[in-house]
Design an enzyme around this catalytic site. Structure first.
Site, PDB file in Angstrom:
ATOM      1  N   TYR A  90      -3.507  29.128   5.854  1.00 13.71           N
ATOM      2  CA  TYR A  90      -2.569  29.207   5.355  1.00 13.71           C
ATOM      3  C   TYR A  90      -1.767  27.830   5.395  1.00 13.71           C
ATOM      4  O   TYR A  90      -0.231  27.446   4.733  1.00 13.71           O
ATOM      5  CB  TYR A  90      -1.925  29.516   6.796  1.00 13.71           C
ATOM      6  CG  TYR A  90      -0.282  29.935   7.193  1.00 13.71           C
ATOM      7  CD1 TYR A  90      -0.386  31.042   6.265  1.00 13.71           C
ATOM      8  CD2 TYR A  90       0.554  29.361   8.503  1.00 13.71           C
ATOM      9  CE1 TYR A  90       1.080  31.412   6.513  1.00 13.71           C
ATOM     10  CE2 TYR A  90       1.988  29.796   7.689  1.00 13.71           C
ATOM     11  CZ  TYR A  90       1.950  31.598   7.586  1.00 13.71           C
ATOM     12  OH  TYR A  90       2.940  31.744   7.189  1.00 13.71           O
TER      13      TYR A  90
ATOM     14  N   LYS B 297       5.989  26.044   7.914  1.00 12.76           N
ATOM     15  CA  LYS B 297       6.828  27.045   8.900  1.00 12.76           C
ATOM     16  C   LYS B 297       7.367  26.537  10.471  1.00 12.76           C
ATOM     17  O   LYS B 297       8.215  26.288  11.177  1.00 12.76           O
ATOM     18  CB  LYS B 297       5.467  27.954   9.624  1.00 12.76           C
ATOM     19  CG  LYS B 297       5.711  29.609   8.589  1.00 12.76           C
ATOM     20  CD  LYS B 297       6.472  30.196   8.390  1.00 12.76           C
ATOM     21  CE  LYS B 297       6.827  31.389   7.267  1.00 12.76           C
ATOM     22  NZ  LYS B 297       8.062  31.867   7.613  1.00 12.76           N
TER      23      LYS B 297
HETATM   24  N1  LIG Z   1       3.282  39.083   6.357  1.00 11.85           N
HETATM   25  C1  LIG Z   1       2.915  38.248   7.482  1.00 11.85           C
HETATM   26  O1  LIG Z   1       2.034  38.609   8.025  1.00 11.85           O
HETATM   27  C2  LIG Z   1       4.144  38.055   8.143  1.00 11.85           C
HETATM   28  C3  LIG Z   1       4.123  36.982   9.528  1.00 11.85           C
HETATM   29  C4  LIG Z   1       4.814  36.121   9.516  1.00 11.85           C
HETATM   30  C5  LIG Z   1       6.234  35.510   9.399  1.00 11.85           C
HETATM   31  N2  LIG Z   1       5.696  36.135   8.236  1.00 11.85           N
HETATM   32  C6  LIG Z   1       7.572  36.096   7.108  1.00 11.85           C
HETATM   33  O2  LIG Z   1       8.048  37.051   7.168  1.00 11.85           O
HETATM   34  C7  LIG Z   1       9.668  36.667   6.169  1.00 11.85           C
HETATM   35  C8  LIG Z   1       9.471  38.036   4.917  1.00 11.85           C
HETATM   36  O3  LIG Z   1       8.258  37.468   4.861  1.00 11.85           O
HETATM   37  P1  LIG Z   1       6.981  39.084   4.153  1.00 11.85           P
HETATM   38  O4  LIG Z   1       5.945  39.514   5.254  1.00 11.85           O
HETATM   39  O5  LIG Z   1       7.780  40.534   4.922  1.00 11.85           O
HETATM   40  O6  LIG Z   1       7.233  39.334   2.681  1.00 11.85           O
HETATM   41  P2  LIG Z   1       7.592  39.726   1.457  1.00 11.85           P
HETATM   42  O7  LIG Z   1       7.326  39.445   0.488  1.00 11.85           O
HETATM   43  O8  LIG Z   1       8.480  41.228   1.708  1.00 11.85           O
HETATM   44  O9  LIG Z   1       9.021  38.537   1.561  1.00 11.85           O
HETATM   45  C9  LIG Z   1       9.682  37.402   1.389  1.00 11.85           C
HETATM   46  C10 LIG Z   1      11.368  37.162   0.576  1.00 11.85           C
HETATM   47  O10 LIG Z   1      11.021  35.999   0.469  1.00 11.85           O
HETATM   48  C11 LIG Z   1      12.117  36.565  -0.964  1.00 11.85           C
HETATM   49  N3  LIG Z   1      12.015  34.642  -1.943  1.00 11.85           N
HETATM   50  C12 LIG Z   1      11.244  34.320  -1.722  1.00 11.85           C
HETATM   51  N4  LIG Z   1      11.493  32.511  -2.658  1.00 11.85           N
HETATM   52  C13 LIG Z   1      13.561  33.645  -2.271  1.00 11.85           C
HETATM   53  C14 LIG Z   1      14.640  32.432  -2.987  1.00 11.85           C
HETATM   54  N5  LIG Z   1      14.242  31.031  -3.637  1.00 11.85           N
HETATM   55  N6  LIG Z   1      15.167  33.316  -2.342  1.00 11.85           N
HETATM   56  C15 LIG Z   1      15.493  33.889  -1.788  1.00 11.85           C
HETATM   57  N7  LIG Z   1      14.483  34.781  -1.773  1.00 11.85           N
HETATM   58  C16 LIG Z   1      13.373  34.437  -2.067  1.00 11.85           C
HETATM   59  C17 LIG Z   1      10.742  37.073  -1.865  1.00 11.85           C
HETATM   60  O11 LIG Z   1      12.425  37.992  -2.791  1.00 11.85           O
HETATM   61  C18 LIG Z   1      10.993  38.498  -0.441  1.00 11.85           C
HETATM   62  O12 LIG Z   1      12.190  39.323  -0.799  1.00 11.85           O
HETATM   63  C19 LIG Z   1       8.733  35.732   5.671  1.00 11.85           C
HETATM   64  O13 LIG Z   1       9.021  34.625   6.399  1.00 11.85           O
HETATM   65  C20 LIG Z   1       7.173  35.199   6.295  1.00 11.85           C
HETATM   66  O14 LIG Z   1       6.331  33.874   6.082  1.00 11.85           O
HETATM   67  C21 LIG Z   1       5.135  37.221   7.827  1.00 11.85           C
END
Ligand SMILES: NC(=O)c1ccc[n+]([C@@H]2O[C@H](COP(=O)([O-])OP(=O)(O)OC[C@H]3O[C@@H](n4cnc5c(N)ncnc54)[C@H](O)[C@@H]3O)[C@@H](O)[C@H]2O)c1
Length: 255
Positions: free
Chosen positions: A154, A161
């Site tokens: 990570y 984060k």
């Molecule tokens: N998937 C996992 O395992 C997980 C676990 C814990 C937390 N998260 C967090 O959840 C959140 C959503 O991620 P996800 O897993 O749904 O993936 P995802 O890829 O579906 O969503 C990530 C989003 O970030 C957007 N993004 C990236 N750069 C950007 C910018 N400059 N301006 C605006 N938007 C931008 C992308 O367009 C996308 O819609 C993130 O913060 C991620 O770190 C994910």
């Protein structure tokens, strides 16, 4: 209108596929009585196509959270669809490949800066851009991956984060006087586009599947989305600066 979020007006960022955590949040929110405005980044036609799968139509505003111009224009654009906001969801994360997958010691400051700008600082930027539309009782919610520990692969995203978790506490401090809350949901690993871009992500998948006390589904975004909804509802009126773990209980385990 009935449901947990009846009458609430929400801004939801971060929909890119129907596996996005934000997509689940938007869908559940509509199912629970909320009016949803989406923001989309990059491939807007893709976001539009995915948004058509929501129970109700949702307007989409283009937003790159690193663009001062787009942030400055956000409130006026949102006002074209709703007269205020009760909730804002930050579901955004990005780090260049060099920052992930074991490259911690070699990633350049430029790449790390990009990760921090998009994944950490933007939480504050988004909240401030939406602030003119918010009033006491409002709620800002973001998504983290438990940053109290160093995880394999990570790397700088973990640092981003950790910063996000701190930024949420500072936002809670500074927006508390306006009656606005800031909380995060710490989700377990979910197979989204962002997750797939992390080399070695399957290590998390295996660990959670084998060890989470409640068990863990890698493809069910709904538990994390439900927590986001709860934090934007009227049922956590005195909670701010908090991190709610939605990880099957994994964070509670020892090594
Ligand atoms: N998937 C996992 O395992 C997980 C676990 C814990 C937390 N998260 C967090 O959840 C959140 C959503 O991620 P996800 O897993 O749904 O993936 P995802 O890829 O579906 O969503 C990530 C989003 O970030 C957007 N993004 C990236 N750069 C950007 C910018 N400059 N301006 C605006 N938007 C931008 C992308 O367009 C996308 O819609 C993130 O913060 C991620 O770190 C994910």
């Amino acid at each position: 209108m009935s449901g947990l979020l009846a009458g609430k007006r929400l801004l939801v960022t971060g929909v890119i596929t129907d596996a996005s955590i934000a997509f689940s949040v938007a869908k559940l929110a509509q199912d629970n009585g909320a009016q949803v405005v989406l923001t989309g980044y990059g491939r807007l036609s893709l976001v539009e196509r995915i948004a058509r799968r929501l129970p109700q139509p949702a307007p989409i505003i283009e937003l790159d959270v690193t663009s001062p111009e787009q942030l400055a224009g956000l409130a006026d654009q949102v006002r074209e669809h709703v007269d205020g906001l009760d909730g804002v969801v930050h579901s955004i994360g990005f780090a260049p490949q060099s920052c992930l997958g074991g490259g911690f010691l070699d990633a350049s400051w430029e790449d790390v800066a990009t990760a921090l700008h998009v994944s950490t600082y933007s939480y504050k930027s988004l909240a401030m851009a939406a602030l003119p539309l918010m009033s006491p009782g409002g709620s800002v919610v973001g998504l983290t991956f438990d940053a109290t520990k160093a995880w394999p692969v990570y790397d700088w995203m973990g640092v981003a984060k950790a910063g996000l978790e701190s930024a949420s506490r500072y936002l809670a401090l500074h927006l508390g006087k306006k009656g606005i809350r800031s909380n995060l949901v710490a989700a377990g690993p979910l197979r989204t586009m962002a997750a797939k871009s992390i080399p070695g992500f399957e290590q998390f998948e295996q660990a959670w599947t084998e060890r989470a006390p409640l068990g863990w589904s890698l493809t069910d975004q709904e538990p994390a989305a439900r927590a986001c909804l709860a934090l934007m509802s009227d049922w956590f009126p005195a909670t701010t600066g908090e991190i709610v773990h939605v990880d099957g209980g994994y964070h509670a385990l020892g090594a």
